[in-house]
Design an enzyme around this catalytic site. Sequence first.
Site, PDB file in Angstrom:
ATOM      1  NE  ARG A 111      -2.253   8.836  -9.692  1.00 30.66           N
ATOM      2  CZ  ARG A 111      -2.994   8.365  -8.678  1.00 30.66           C
ATOM      3  NH1 ARG A 111      -2.409   7.904  -7.591  1.00 30.66           N
ATOM      4  NH2 ARG A 111      -4.293   8.353  -8.761  1.00 30.66           N
TER       5      ARG A 111
ATOM      6  CD  GLU B 252      -3.305   0.096   0.761  1.00 24.21           C
ATOM      7  OE1 GLU B 252      -3.063   1.153   0.135  1.00 24.21           O
ATOM      8  OE2 GLU B 252      -4.444  -0.288   1.038  1.00 24.21           O
TER       9      GLU B 252
ATOM     10  CG  PHE C  24      -3.973  15.209   1.451  1.00 23.83           C
ATOM     11  CD1 PHE C  24      -4.932  14.209   1.584  1.00 23.83           C
ATOM     12  CD2 PHE C  24      -3.465  15.480   0.192  1.00 23.83           C
ATOM     13  CE1 PHE C  24      -5.366  13.488   0.476  1.00 23.83           C
ATOM     14  CE2 PHE C  24      -3.889  14.764  -0.924  1.00 23.83           C
ATOM     15  CZ  PHE C  24      -4.846  13.765  -0.781  1.00 23.83           C
TER      16      PHE C  24
HETATM   17  P1  IMP Z   1      -8.194   4.569   3.478  1.00 21.77           P
HETATM   18  O1  IMP Z   1      -9.164   3.619   2.843  1.00 21.77           O
HETATM   19  O2  IMP Z   1      -8.880   5.690   4.194  1.00 21.77           O
HETATM   20  O3  IMP Z   1      -7.150   3.886   4.338  1.00 21.77           O
HETATM   21  O4  IMP Z   1      -7.447   5.307   2.307  1.00 21.77           O
HETATM   22  C1  IMP Z   1      -6.508   4.700   1.550  1.00 21.77           C
HETATM   23  C2  IMP Z   1      -6.317   5.440   0.248  1.00 21.77           C
HETATM   24  O5  IMP Z   1      -6.710   6.821   0.319  1.00 21.77           O
HETATM   25  C3  IMP Z   1      -4.848   5.444  -0.092  1.00 21.77           C
HETATM   26  O6  IMP Z   1      -4.487   4.271  -0.778  1.00 21.77           O
HETATM   27  C4  IMP Z   1      -4.740   6.707  -0.919  1.00 21.77           C
HETATM   28  O7  IMP Z   1      -5.087   6.451  -2.259  1.00 21.77           O
HETATM   29  C5  IMP Z   1      -5.762   7.635  -0.321  1.00 21.77           C
HETATM   30  N1  IMP Z   1      -5.139   8.542   0.671  1.00 21.77           N
HETATM   31  C6  IMP Z   1      -5.284   8.537   2.001  1.00 21.77           C
HETATM   32  N2  IMP Z   1      -4.553   9.509   2.594  1.00 21.77           N
HETATM   33  C7  IMP Z   1      -3.913  10.143   1.572  1.00 21.77           C
HETATM   34  C8  IMP Z   1      -2.982  11.244   1.523  1.00 21.77           C
HETATM   35  O8  IMP Z   1      -2.568  11.847   2.524  1.00 21.77           O
HETATM   36  N3  IMP Z   1      -2.566  11.605   0.279  1.00 21.77           N
HETATM   37  C9  IMP Z   1      -2.972  10.972  -0.852  1.00 21.77           C
HETATM   38  N4  IMP Z   1      -3.807   9.936  -0.855  1.00 21.77           N
HETATM   39  C10 IMP Z   1      -4.292   9.536   0.354  1.00 21.77           C
HETATM   40 MG    MG Z   2      -5.837   8.539  -4.420  1.00 24.49          MG
END
Ligand code: IMP
Ligand code: MG
Length: 176
Positions: free
Chosen positions: A162, A96, A149
């Site tokens: 990215r 991840e 973030f």
């Molecule tokens: P979760 O399901 O809330 O754990 O989110 C996971 C996904 O959200 C990650 O694989 C990212 O694609 C996105 N994400 C979460 N936090 C960030 C961040 O700080 N920057 C960019 N993408 C994020």
């Molecule tokens: Mg994303």
Amino acid sequence: MSFKKELLFAPDAIAARVAELAETISKEYADREPVLIGVLKGAFPFTADLIRRVTIPVTVDFIRARSYAGSESSGAVEFLLEPTIDLSGRDVLILEDILDTGVTAQAIRARLRARNPRSLRICTLLDKPSRRTEDIHADYVGFEIRDVFVVGYGMDLDENFRGLPGIHILERDALD
Ligand code: IMP
Ligand code: MG
């Protein structure tokens, strides 16, 4: 809208930590030929760098999921791409980019567990434990970060940033 970016991890710091993770994984998975499953799109640079640092044979595949956790209360996760490799009896390691609420990783883990791997673990480059809503933790963590973030090294904001080689904290410019 403009943004302010603050460098959090420079490319060399990321490379050094990825090398350490690769060394640990190479030791713990020696003789197991694990299947490393990169979570698209965010983890593709991490996956590419990690597989070039491990010293054991690995199989690589990918999974792509979309979470609706932000827009719906259900926290539903849709799978857009799934590994084609036979996972039964294999040692599977999910790669991840970032573990945030844990909703996505939880759904991916459940989905892959149904394919009867011998073992199933999670390796995340970044971990934001303060944001977790699910009962899930990563077995291998690159860096633990606070609730900010971040973008770069595969991670995006609406598909932007990215390609940045480092990881940056993104803040909306106060003047906007
Ligand atoms: P979760 O399901 O809330 O754990 O989110 C996971 C996904 O959200 C990650 O694989 C990212 O694609 C996105 N994400 C979460 N936090 C960030 C961040 O700080 N920057 C960019 N993408 C994020
Ligand atoms: Mg994303």
